[in-house]
Design an enzyme around this catalytic site. Structure first.
Site, PDB file in Angstrom:
ATOM      1  N   HIS A 149       9.800  26.038  25.294  1.00 20.17           N
ATOM      2  CA  HIS A 149      11.161  26.517  25.039  1.00 20.17           C
ATOM      3  C   HIS A 149      11.983  26.315  26.304  1.00 20.17           C
ATOM      4  O   HIS A 149      11.479  26.488  27.402  1.00 20.17           O
ATOM      5  CB  HIS A 149      11.145  28.004  24.667  1.00 20.17           C
ATOM      6  CG  HIS A 149      12.393  28.441  23.983  1.00 20.17           C
ATOM      7  ND1 HIS A 149      13.528  28.790  24.671  1.00 20.17           N
ATOM      8  CD2 HIS A 149      12.696  28.547  22.666  1.00 20.17           C
ATOM      9  CE1 HIS A 149      14.465  29.108  23.809  1.00 20.17           C
ATOM     10  NE2 HIS A 149      13.996  28.961  22.585  1.00 20.17           N
ATOM     11  N   ASP A 206       8.929  29.275  16.111  1.00 17.38           N
ATOM     12  CA  ASP A 206       8.609  28.412  14.973  1.00 17.38           C
ATOM     13  C   ASP A 206       7.113  28.219  14.757  1.00 17.38           C
ATOM     14  O   ASP A 206       6.704  27.622  13.766  1.00 17.38           O
ATOM     15  CB  ASP A 206       9.255  27.031  15.171  1.00 17.38           C
ATOM     16  CG  ASP A 206      10.758  27.110  15.050  1.00 17.38           C
ATOM     17  OD1 ASP A 206      11.226  27.853  14.185  1.00 17.38           O
ATOM     18  OD2 ASP A 206      11.457  26.446  15.833  1.00 17.38           O
TER      19      ASP A 206
HETATM   20  N1  CMC Z   1       4.002  19.682  23.958  1.00 15.08           N
HETATM   21  C1  CMC Z   1       3.636  18.997  25.065  1.00 15.08           C
HETATM   22  N2  CMC Z   1       4.358  18.962  26.209  1.00 15.08           N
HETATM   23  C2  CMC Z   1       5.510  19.634  26.218  1.00 15.08           C
HETATM   24  C3  CMC Z   1       5.970  20.361  25.118  1.00 15.08           C
HETATM   25  C4  CMC Z   1       5.168  20.368  23.950  1.00 15.08           C
HETATM   26  N3  CMC Z   1       5.562  21.045  22.867  1.00 15.08           N
HETATM   27  N4  CMC Z   1       7.164  20.936  25.394  1.00 15.08           N
HETATM   28  C5  CMC Z   1       7.448  20.570  26.658  1.00 15.08           C
HETATM   29  N5  CMC Z   1       6.450  19.792  27.169  1.00 15.08           N
HETATM   30  C6  CMC Z   1       6.376  19.248  28.526  1.00 15.08           C
HETATM   31  C7  CMC Z   1       7.333  18.083  28.713  1.00 15.08           C
HETATM   32  O1  CMC Z   1       6.720  16.854  28.407  1.00 15.08           O
HETATM   33  C8  CMC Z   1       7.695  18.229  30.177  1.00 15.08           C
HETATM   34  O2  CMC Z   1       6.602  17.717  30.933  1.00 15.08           O
HETATM   35  P1  CMC Z   1       6.884  16.991  32.364  1.00 15.08           P
HETATM   36  O3  CMC Z   1       7.455  18.074  33.230  1.00 15.08           O
HETATM   37  O4  CMC Z   1       5.544  16.497  32.794  1.00 15.08           O
HETATM   38  O5  CMC Z   1       7.860  15.886  32.073  1.00 15.08           O
HETATM   39  C9  CMC Z   1       7.717  19.730  30.406  1.00 15.08           C
HETATM   40  O6  CMC Z   1       6.831  20.276  29.410  1.00 15.08           O
HETATM   41  C10 CMC Z   1       9.110  20.355  30.232  1.00 15.08           C
HETATM   42  O7  CMC Z   1       9.590  20.002  28.926  1.00 15.08           O
HETATM   43  P2  CMC Z   1      11.087  19.576  28.625  1.00 15.08           P
HETATM   44  O8  CMC Z   1      11.103  18.702  27.418  1.00 15.08           O
HETATM   45  O9  CMC Z   1      11.717  19.044  29.866  1.00 15.08           O
HETATM   46  O10 CMC Z   1      11.724  20.987  28.287  1.00 15.08           O
HETATM   47  P3  CMC Z   1      13.080  21.249  27.520  1.00 15.08           P
HETATM   48  O11 CMC Z   1      13.538  22.594  27.934  1.00 15.08           O
HETATM   49  O12 CMC Z   1      14.025  20.115  27.688  1.00 15.08           O
HETATM   50  O13 CMC Z   1      12.634  21.239  25.972  1.00 15.08           O
HETATM   51  C11 CMC Z   1      11.755  21.952  23.888  1.00 15.08           C
HETATM   52  C12 CMC Z   1      12.305  22.397  25.259  1.00 15.08           C
HETATM   53  C13 CMC Z   1      11.685  23.193  22.980  1.00 15.08           C
HETATM   54  C14 CMC Z   1      12.712  20.938  23.239  1.00 15.08           C
HETATM   55  C15 CMC Z   1      10.354  21.338  24.071  1.00 15.08           C
HETATM   56  O14 CMC Z   1       9.482  22.286  24.635  1.00 15.08           O
HETATM   57  C16 CMC Z   1       9.783  20.788  22.764  1.00 15.08           C
HETATM   58  O15 CMC Z   1      10.074  19.655  22.396  1.00 15.08           O
HETATM   59  N6  CMC Z   1       8.944  21.603  22.051  1.00 15.08           N
HETATM   60  C17 CMC Z   1       8.430  21.201  20.761  1.00 15.08           C
HETATM   61  C18 CMC Z   1       9.503  21.389  19.699  1.00 15.08           C
HETATM   62  C19 CMC Z   1       9.731  22.842  19.356  1.00 15.08           C
HETATM   63  O16 CMC Z   1       8.804  23.608  19.162  1.00 15.08           O
HETATM   64  N7  CMC Z   1      11.010  23.219  19.252  1.00 15.08           N
HETATM   65  C20 CMC Z   1      11.416  24.572  18.854  1.00 15.08           C
HETATM   66  C21 CMC Z   1      12.089  25.307  19.960  1.00 15.08           C
HETATM   67  S1  CMC Z   1      12.255  27.053  19.632  1.00 15.08           S
HETATM   68  C22 CMC Z   1      13.292  27.204  18.267  1.00 15.08           C
HETATM   69  C23 CMC Z   1      14.624  26.626  18.440  1.00 15.08           C
HETATM   70  O17 CMC Z   1      15.209  26.592  19.506  1.00 15.08           O
HETATM   71  O18 CMC Z   1      15.165  26.173  17.428  1.00 15.08           O
END
Ligand code: CMC
Length: 435
Positions: free
Chosen positions: A310, A370
């Site tokens: 998140h 989720d």
């Molecule tokens: N599985 C594997 N690695 C992950 C995941 C995951 N679900 N989420 C983040 N990471 C890694 C990412 O690759 C990055 O690694 P590095 O630092 O080595 O590049 C690090 O963790 C930080 O991730 P980010 O993508 O820079 O973080 P963000 O704040 O931009 O994205 C997120 C947040 C929710 C989009 C992301 O965690 C994600 O794609 N999660 C899966 C989708 C999901 O469950 N979304 C629902 C969010 S909660 C409900 C809502 O908001 O609607």
């Protein structure tokens, strides 16, 4: 000497200094007011994804990601989840305080009396392909509502805003349920005002005109809880979209329709659907859970653990804790050996392994809202492609409360971010035959 509540920015290229005020919140992270920056130093700030940018002031929801805290209007989500109802939470979010019993009765009545759709709206559903994703239908039909209500086009009139808010809260379940009914060739069921909000939605989803239908109390309660937990989450992508759209004085139906479009993506509300797809893949595959964990960690693989991570929560999402417990309780009350149990067990196994893994630990990746909600929805008989729709109908109150707050905020202006231009320098047009 009293310390100044400012930060000083020094431009090393010109030697100019600028003192910027620090804005103190009632709780949480202080904010530097950079509004003078462009005027005084001629710079913009660069912050893709708004990692360090507060786009507005808001008194609706407080979120502390480091400590896993979520409060609506000051009330902890755990207390609301346990003691309130979704409509009570709607009132709280929109008006700022919990209603007394008279206010709640009036509010419920108002919502009940706006649940029907204009008959002409039926034609909109019929215009979609049967296999249309219900979120696509939602975007279209909610946007179309704006063409039915010309009596509240003045977005600066609080009464007109309130009417629009009530209409949206009331009609969203009807639109959501009808998008499902249409896809399945089932007759549209009209709302029933004797049922509560969640019960009425289940009725419109599952009842048949030929039979009596009583929404199962276990599912009514669980759905009400899911809706409370999804009702607001401060400036997330869809809420910011609603604010940005509404900042041009666009009507609220159009703004909420834009919010639905933003919510649809798998990185946002679409994740609840993606989690179940992932869990089904895992239980139907010959590979063990560790195989998927390894894929999620592999930078050359686009696979991510859906329902994990998140932007704000760097500890356990408090909503996920509540939903995991509810999921467990519901499965216990279903027939032993039901197929959802296998999904739940797999989800728990992934969680246990991931939370001990350095990759997830070092990045503070925990289950989010989720992760477990889809298993409950599936157990209710709700098809996968309706999951994000349920998120949308729950979040409508958050969107409309933020829009209402923005329309009253004297500091609010049309949203218009700047950019760091990285394109071509000026060049002369070259005639086609010379290119
Ligand atoms: N599985 C594997 N690695 C992950 C995941 C995951 N679900 N989420 C983040 N990471 C890694 C990412 O690759 C990055 O690694 P590095 O630092 O080595 O590049 C690090 O963790 C930080 O991730 P980010 O993508 O820079 O973080 P963000 O704040 O931009 O994205 C997120 C947040 C929710 C989009 C992301 O965690 C994600 O794609 N999660 C899966 C989708 C999901 O469950 N979304 C629902 C969010 S909660 C409900 C809502 O908001 O609607």
């Amino acid at each position: 000497m009293k310390k100044k509540d400012t930060v000083t920015l020094i431009d090393n290229s010109t030697g100019k200094e600028l003192e910027l005020p620090i804005l103190r919140p009632t709780e949480g992270i202080a904010t530097i007011d950079v509004r003078a920056l462009y005027r005084e130093l001629g710079y913009f700030t660069y912050d893709p994804g708004f990692l360090s940018t507060a786009s507005c002031r808001s008194a609706i929801t407080y979120l502390d990601g480091a400590n896993g805290i979520l409060r609506y209007r000051g009330y902890p989500i755990e207390q609301l989840a346990e003691q309130s109802t979704f409509l009570e939470v709607c009132y709280l979010l929109y008006y700022g305080d919990l209603p007394d019993s008279k206010q709640l009765t009036t509010f419920k009545n108002d919502i009940c009396h706006h649940t029907m759709l204009h008959e002409a709206l039926k034609q909109f559903f019929i215009g979609f392909r049967r296999d249309a994703h219900p979120m696509g239908i939602m975007v279209g039909v909610v946007g179309a509502l704006s063409s039915f209500f010309h009596d509240h086009e003045d977005v600066y009139d609080p009464k007109q805003r309130q009417k629009a808010a009530h209409r949206l809260i009331a009609k969203m379940p009807t639109i959501a349920a009808w998008s499902y009914r249409y896809a399945h060739g089932l007759p549209f069921m009209y709302p029933r005002n004797d049922l509560d909000y969640a019960g009425n939605f289940l009725h419109m989803m599952f009842a048949l005109p030929t039979e009596e239908y009583t929404p199962p109390p276990l599912f009514v309660k669980a759905l009400d809880l899911i809706m409370i937990l999804h009702a607001d989450h401060e400036q997330n992508a869809s809420t910011s979209t609603v604010r940005l759209t509404g900042s041009s004085e666009a009507n609220p139906f159009a703004a909420v329709s834009a919010g639905i479009a933003s919510l649809w993506g798998p990185a946002h509300g679409g994740a609840n659907e993606a989690v179940i797809t992932m869990l089904l893949d895992i239980v139907n595959s010959d590979n063990d859970v560790q195989y998927y964990i390894d894929r999620a960690k592999d930078k050359n693989d686009r696979f991510r653990l859906m329902g994990f991570g998140h932007r704000i929560y760097k500890s356990y999402d408090p909503r996920a804790i509540i939903i995991r417990k509810t999921c467990h309780d519901i499965l216990e009350q279903l027939e032993p050996g039901n197929r959802y149990q296998e999904l739940f067990d797999t989800a728990m196994e992934i969680e246990t392994i991931a939370l001990q893994d350095d990759y997830f630990k070092s990045r503070n990746l925990y289950p989010n809202v989720d992760y477990y909600s889809g298993i409950i929805l599936l157990a209710m008989g709700i098809p996968l492609n309706m999951f994000t729709v349920i998120f949308a109908l729950s979040r409508t109150i958050g969107w409309i409360s933020h829009w209402n707050e923005m329309m009253q905020d004297p500091e609010s202006r049309i949203g218009r971010p700047r950019q760091l231009y990285s394109g071509e320098k000026p060049r002369n047009y070259v005639k086609l035959d010379s290119r």
